[in-house]
Scaffold this motif. Structure first.
Motif, PDB file in Angstrom:
ATOM      1  N   ALA A  22       0.817  -1.166   0.028  1.00  0.00           N
ATOM      2  CA  ALA A  22      -0.172   0.067   0.008  1.00  0.00           C
ATOM      3  C   ALA A  22       0.813   1.381  -0.058  1.00  0.00           C
ATOM      4  CB  ALA A  22      -0.946  -0.077   1.276  1.00  0.00           C
ATOM      5  N   TRP A  25       2.239   2.072  -3.639  1.00  0.00           N
ATOM      6  CA  TRP A  25       1.160   2.459  -4.369  1.00  0.00           C
ATOM      7  C   TRP A  25       0.579   3.772  -4.282  1.00  0.00           C
ATOM      8  CZ3 TRP A  25       0.704   0.803  -9.170  1.00  0.00           C
ATOM      9  CH2 TRP A  25       1.226  -0.682  -9.461  1.00  0.00           C
ATOM     10  N   SER A  26       0.772   4.112  -2.826  1.00  0.00           N
ATOM     11  CA  SER A  26       0.376   5.499  -2.293  1.00  0.00           C
ATOM     12  C   SER A  26       1.636   6.500  -2.755  1.00  0.00           C
ATOM     13  CB  SER A  26       0.459   5.614  -0.669  1.00  0.00           C
ATOM     14  OG  SER A  26       0.370   6.730  -0.386  1.00  0.00           O
ATOM     15  N   LEU A  31      -1.422   9.306  -3.753  1.00  0.00           N
ATOM     16  CA  LEU A  31      -2.659   9.213  -3.038  1.00  0.00           C
ATOM     17  C   LEU A  31      -2.282   8.870  -1.585  1.00  0.00           C
ATOM     18  CD1 LEU A  31      -4.819   7.513  -5.719  1.00  0.00           C
ATOM     19  CD2 LEU A  31      -4.841  10.010  -4.981  1.00  0.00           C
ATOM     20  N   ILE A  33      -2.861   7.001   2.062  1.00  0.00           N
ATOM     21  CA  ILE A  33      -3.544   5.837   2.359  1.00  0.00           C
ATOM     22  C   ILE A  33      -4.696   6.211   3.572  1.00  0.00           C
ATOM     23  CG2 ILE A  33      -3.028   3.752   4.189  1.00  0.00           C
ATOM     24  CD1 ILE A  33      -0.389   3.565   2.870  1.00  0.00           C
ATOM     25  N   LEU A  44      -6.846   4.066  -0.998  1.00  0.00           N
ATOM     26  CA  LEU A  44      -6.128   5.308  -1.377  1.00  0.00           C
ATOM     27  C   LEU A  44      -6.949   6.277  -1.282  1.00  0.00           C
ATOM     28  CD1 LEU A  44      -3.458   3.729  -3.958  1.00  0.00           C
ATOM     29  CD2 LEU A  44      -3.264   3.951  -1.315  1.00  0.00           C
ATOM     30  N   ASP A  45      -6.798   7.361  -0.788  1.00  0.00           N
ATOM     31  CA  ASP A  45      -7.580   8.375  -0.800  1.00  0.00           C
ATOM     32  C   ASP A  45      -7.796   9.114  -2.081  1.00  0.00           C
ATOM     33  OD1 ASP A  45      -9.741   9.767   0.594  1.00  0.00           O
ATOM     34  OD2 ASP A  45      -8.375  10.913   1.829  1.00  0.00           O
TER      35      ASP A  45
END
Length: 123
Positions: A22, A25-26, A31, A33, A44-45
């Protein structure tokens, strides 16, 4: 009549380190977490009405799949079957489907606040 639209993308990670996946990818997508209640998922926000992007711990090989959100899961599954998709597995309230191309995707209940005004209408 029912509605549906692209709900988001789920990054399936076959990993023992969901937090690390995570975090990658964040950073890659820029984006932040947002932890979820289910320990198998990290969100992801995105903007409130943006596409959902989640990182999910899975047992199968890593891949990305999409979710189609709908106000009537069964009606949407039947519509997609007419297009050539097939049911693979029902999980809780959603269906894992397979497109004729072999791609897996899920049909889930609508989540976004603006769903009713943005979604496609099917008869």
């Amino acid at each position: 009549m029912h509605r549906s639209q692209l709900g988001g993308f789920i990054i399936d990670c076959q990993t023992g380190d969901l937090k690390g996946s995570a975090e990658f990818w964040s950073a890659a997508l820029g984006l932040p977490i947002r932890p979820l209640a289910d320990p198998k998922y990290v969100s992801l926000d995105t903007s409130p009405n943006g596409l959902a992007i989640e990182v999910q711990k899975v047992d199968h090989p890593s891949r990305v799949h999409l979710d189609i959100e709908t106000d009537d899961v069964e009606a949407e599954v039947r519509r997609l079957e007419k297009l050539g998709a097939r049911r693979v597995e029902k999980i809780q309230t959603w269906w894992v489907m397979q497109a004729p191309s072999g791609h897996r995707f899920c049909v889930i209940r609508a989540k976004r606040a603006a769903f009713a005004s943005e979604a496609n209408v099917w008869k």
